[in-house]
Design an enzyme around this catalytic site. Structure first.
Site, PDB file in Angstrom:
ATOM      1  N   ARG A  25       9.332 -28.489  -6.428  1.00  0.00           N
ATOM      2  CA  ARG A  25       9.945 -29.814  -6.239  1.00  0.00           C
ATOM      3  C   ARG A  25       9.207 -30.877  -7.058  1.00  0.00           C
ATOM      4  O   ARG A  25       9.828 -31.704  -7.747  1.00  0.00           O
ATOM      5  CB  ARG A  25       9.897 -30.154  -4.740  1.00  0.00           C
ATOM      6  CG  ARG A  25      10.314 -31.567  -4.379  1.00  0.00           C
ATOM      7  CD  ARG A  25      10.194 -31.711  -2.871  1.00  0.00           C
ATOM      8  NE  ARG A  25      10.517 -33.044  -2.405  1.00  0.00           N
ATOM      9  CZ  ARG A  25       9.634 -34.020  -2.274  1.00  0.00           C
ATOM     10  NH1 ARG A  25       8.367 -33.824  -2.617  1.00  0.00           N
ATOM     11  NH2 ARG A  25      10.015 -35.194  -1.817  1.00  0.00           N
ATOM     12  N   ARG A  76       7.230  -8.770  -8.844  1.00  0.00           N
ATOM     13  CA  ARG A  76       6.178  -8.146  -9.655  1.00  0.00           C
ATOM     14  C   ARG A  76       6.955  -7.459 -10.784  1.00  0.00           C
ATOM     15  O   ARG A  76       7.962  -6.812 -10.521  1.00  0.00           O
ATOM     16  CB  ARG A  76       5.405  -7.106  -8.857  1.00  0.00           C
ATOM     17  CG  ARG A  76       5.081  -7.621  -7.448  1.00  0.00           C
ATOM     18  CD  ARG A  76       3.603  -7.688  -7.174  1.00  0.00           C
ATOM     19  NE  ARG A  76       3.399  -8.040  -5.773  1.00  0.00           N
ATOM     20  CZ  ARG A  76       2.466  -8.874  -5.362  1.00  0.00           C
ATOM     21  NH1 ARG A  76       1.655  -9.456  -6.213  1.00  0.00           N
ATOM     22  NH2 ARG A  76       2.320  -9.133  -4.089  1.00  0.00           N
ATOM     23  N   ASP A 107      -3.570 -14.572  -9.788  1.00  0.00           N
ATOM     24  CA  ASP A 107      -4.334 -14.142 -10.969  1.00  0.00           C
ATOM     25  C   ASP A 107      -3.524 -13.260 -11.914  1.00  0.00           C
ATOM     26  O   ASP A 107      -3.609 -13.419 -13.131  1.00  0.00           O
ATOM     27  CB  ASP A 107      -5.659 -13.487 -10.556  1.00  0.00           C
ATOM     28  CG  ASP A 107      -5.484 -12.256  -9.701  1.00  0.00           C
ATOM     29  OD1 ASP A 107      -4.371 -12.039  -9.182  1.00  0.00           O
ATOM     30  OD2 ASP A 107      -6.459 -11.506  -9.553  1.00  0.00           O
ATOM     31  N   GLY A 108      -2.715 -12.354 -11.377  1.00  0.00           N
ATOM     32  CA  GLY A 108      -1.903 -11.494 -12.250  1.00  0.00           C
ATOM     33  C   GLY A 108      -0.970 -12.320 -13.121  1.00  0.00           C
ATOM     34  O   GLY A 108      -0.843 -12.092 -14.327  1.00  0.00           O
ATOM     35  N   ILE A 131      -1.943 -17.054  -1.232  1.00  0.00           N
ATOM     36  CA  ILE A 131      -2.620 -17.263   0.054  1.00  0.00           C
ATOM     37  C   ILE A 131      -4.089 -16.820  -0.001  1.00  0.00           C
ATOM     38  O   ILE A 131      -4.856 -17.115   0.901  1.00  0.00           O
ATOM     39  CB  ILE A 131      -1.902 -16.526   1.222  1.00  0.00           C
ATOM     40  CG1 ILE A 131      -1.904 -15.008   1.012  1.00  0.00           C
ATOM     41  CG2 ILE A 131      -0.496 -17.052   1.418  1.00  0.00           C
ATOM     42  CD1 ILE A 131      -1.512 -14.220   2.258  1.00  0.00           C
ATOM     43  N   ASP A 132      -4.473 -16.117  -1.077  1.00  0.00           N
ATOM     44  CA  ASP A 132      -5.797 -15.473  -1.102  1.00  0.00           C
ATOM     45  C   ASP A 132      -6.965 -16.389  -1.461  1.00  0.00           C
ATOM     46  O   ASP A 132      -8.117 -16.022  -1.246  1.00  0.00           O
ATOM     47  CB  ASP A 132      -5.790 -14.301  -2.094  1.00  0.00           C
ATOM     48  CG  ASP A 132      -4.760 -13.256  -1.720  1.00  0.00           C
ATOM     49  OD1 ASP A 132      -4.472 -13.123  -0.515  1.00  0.00           O
ATOM     50  OD2 ASP A 132      -4.244 -12.574  -2.620  1.00  0.00           O
ATOM     51  N   ASP A 134      -8.256 -16.919  -4.263  1.00  0.00           N
ATOM     52  CA  ASP A 134      -9.179 -16.103  -5.063  1.00  0.00           C
ATOM     53  C   ASP A 134      -9.209 -16.490  -6.540  1.00  0.00           C
ATOM     54  O   ASP A 134      -9.413 -15.647  -7.401  1.00  0.00           O
ATOM     55  CB  ASP A 134      -8.827 -14.610  -4.918  1.00  0.00           C
ATOM     56  CG  ASP A 134      -7.412 -14.305  -5.389  1.00  0.00           C
ATOM     57  OD1 ASP A 134      -6.641 -15.249  -5.645  1.00  0.00           O
ATOM     58  OD2 ASP A 134      -7.081 -13.112  -5.503  1.00  0.00           O
ATOM     59  N   ARG A 176      -7.005  -9.880   0.000  1.00  0.00           N
ATOM     60  CA  ARG A 176      -7.443  -9.046  -1.116  1.00  0.00           C
ATOM     61  C   ARG A 176      -8.944  -8.867  -1.073  1.00  0.00           C
ATOM     62  O   ARG A 176      -9.555  -8.819  -0.019  1.00  0.00           O
ATOM     63  CB  ARG A 176      -6.972  -9.633  -2.442  1.00  0.00           C
ATOM     64  CG  ARG A 176      -5.457  -9.720  -2.501  1.00  0.00           C
ATOM     65  CD  ARG A 176      -4.933  -9.211  -3.800  1.00  0.00           C
ATOM     66  NE  ARG A 176      -4.879 -10.282  -4.759  1.00  0.00           N
ATOM     67  CZ  ARG A 176      -4.022 -10.306  -5.765  1.00  0.00           C
ATOM     68  NH1 ARG A 176      -3.163  -9.330  -5.913  1.00  0.00           N
ATOM     69  NH2 ARG A 176      -4.022 -11.289  -6.605  1.00  0.00           N
ATOM     70  N   GLU A 226      -8.798  -7.212   4.717  1.00  0.00           N
ATOM     71  CA  GLU A 226      -8.133  -5.976   4.287  1.00  0.00           C
ATOM     72  C   GLU A 226      -8.898  -5.358   3.111  1.00  0.00           C
ATOM     73  O   GLU A 226      -9.618  -6.037   2.392  1.00  0.00           O
ATOM     74  CB  GLU A 226      -6.691  -6.269   3.846  1.00  0.00           C
ATOM     75  CG  GLU A 226      -6.594  -7.052   2.563  1.00  0.00           C
ATOM     76  CD  GLU A 226      -5.160  -7.347   2.132  1.00  0.00           C
ATOM     77  OE1 GLU A 226      -4.233  -6.739   2.657  1.00  0.00           O
ATOM     78  OE2 GLU A 226      -4.996  -8.213   1.252  1.00  0.00           O
ATOM     79  N   GLN A 259       1.508 -13.461   7.704  1.00  0.00           N
ATOM     80  CA  GLN A 259       0.556 -14.431   7.131  1.00  0.00           C
ATOM     81  C   GLN A 259       1.088 -15.124   5.878  1.00  0.00           C
ATOM     82  O   GLN A 259       0.554 -16.124   5.438  1.00  0.00           O
ATOM     83  CB  GLN A 259      -0.749 -13.721   6.757  1.00  0.00           C
ATOM     84  CG  GLN A 259      -1.495 -13.194   7.948  1.00  0.00           C
ATOM     85  CD  GLN A 259      -2.538 -12.170   7.553  1.00  0.00           C
ATOM     86  OE1 GLN A 259      -3.654 -12.514   7.216  1.00  0.00           O
ATOM     87  NE2 GLN A 259      -2.193 -10.896   7.591  1.00  0.00           N
TER      88      GLN A 259
END
Ligand code: ADP
Length: 327
Positions: A25, A76, A107-108, A131-132, A134, A176, A226, A259
């Site tokens: 948006r 993906r 990151d990917g 959400i990570d 990272d 992750r 995890e 999550q």
């Protein structure tokens, strides 16, 4: 604003995260504000390769700031890892007169756009949506705050049953390899311990913690990150705890995909709005090849190659806080 960019393509890619819509948006409205056309690319790199584009106007993003997921959908896309796939994507963008891109992902996604931007000299800016949390170069990623609040709400409920039945609950959360969802939510729920794959705290440490506390506390919450490599980390810890402490009624709860969903928190909406506005304005000023982030309250820019390096270690002082407060 002086610019040669006339049409921007925006897309979401990789894992979805709450707040991605608020970022879309902001990108759409800022581009239109500066009289630049904007196109939504559906399903990330997949839609780029198949040419699934959608013209966006003020109304395309109405009523979306509060919605989880992504209105542009995501995917993906292994084909984008091949030069042939990227060539198809470039040909479609060229045919649609798209001059520049804003990528919202993790990151990917940034590894992909880094290669693509250099290969085809395409100006691209990135917005961290995962959400990570990272990525290096931002204190928080869009979606992380919502995810940890979802975890905290879920574990508050688990605590009710843990206390009523005198149970020990192992709660496995996403995040992750970095365990940041587990670590922050462990403090938020008042967990007895936290265990993250590859952190410096191992199972023996957990056992010591349980031995220290078990005399006077009948229910317990242990947060577990995890393990992306082979999965089932929470279950494995559950087995080991059962073996060592047969007197505990031990249960494992894997929170899973819930999550990722839900309304973004205000923090994620504001973060997404700030980075969305800046991404367009900086692109129009000539910046490219960088991920935007928020560092100490200010918008910061990090080259894609550095942003994806995950160089932040588990924060020892946060682990220590869990230990001190669970005494
Ligand atoms: P995220 O962006 O959430 O980390 P992924 O790791 O699944 O999600 O990456 C999203 C997409 O980025 C991949 O499906 C792929 O299309 C693209 N991508 C990842 N790595 C590369 C790479 N080395 N080269 C080109 N594209 C890549």
């Amino acid at each position: 604003m002086k610019t040669e960019i006339k049409k921007i393509g925006v897309f979401t890619s990789g894992g979805d995260a709450p707040g991605m819509n608020a970022a879309i948006r902001a990108v759409v409205r800022t581009a239109l504000y500066h009289k630049v056309e904007v196109v939504g690319i559906m399903k990330g790199f997949e839609g780029m390769i198949s040419g699934e584009f959608m013209d966006m106007d003020m109304h395309s993003v109405a009523n979306t700031i509060h919605r989880g997921g992504t209105i542009l959908k995501t995917s993906r896309c292994p084909e984008f890892k091949t030069p042939e796939g990227r060539k198809k994507a470039y040909d479609n963008l060229k045919a649609a007169h798209i001059d520049a891109l804003i990528a919202i992902g993790g990151d990917g996604t940034f590894v992909g756009v880094d290669i693509f931007g250099k290969e085809y000299k395409m100006p691209i800016m990135g917005i961290p949506g995962t959400i990570d949390n990272d990525l290096y170069g931002t204190d928080f990623t869009i979606g992380y705050d919502t995810a940890i609040n979802t975890v905290v709400n879920a574990v508050d409920k688990i605590r009710d049953t843990a206390e009523s039945h005198d149970r020990l609950f192992i709660v496995e959360v996403m995040g992750r390899d970095n365990g940041l969802i587990a670590l922050r939510s462990a403090i938020g729920v008042g967990a007895d311990s936290v265990l993250i794959p590859d952190s410096k705290r191992d199972f023996d440490f957990l056992i010591k913690r349980l031995e220290m506390g078990r005399r006077y506390k009948s229910s317990k919450i242990i947060m577990v990150g995890e393990d992306e490599e082979d999965g089932g980390f929470g279950m494995r810890i559950g087995e080991m705890v059962r073996e060592k402490f047969p007197n505990y009624d031990t249960r494992v709860s894997v929170l899973g995909h819930l999550q990722r969903g839900g309304k973004p928190t205000c923090m994620d909406r504001v973060l997404a709005s700030r980075l969305g506005v800046s991404s367009v304005e900086q692109l129009l000023k000539g910046r490219k090849g960088e991920m935007l982030g928020l560092v100490h309250g200010n918008v910061a820019y990090t080259p894609f190659a550095a942003a994806v390096k995950h160089i932040e270690d588990i924060n020892d002082s946060m682990l220590k806080i869990v230990e001190i407060l669970s005494l």
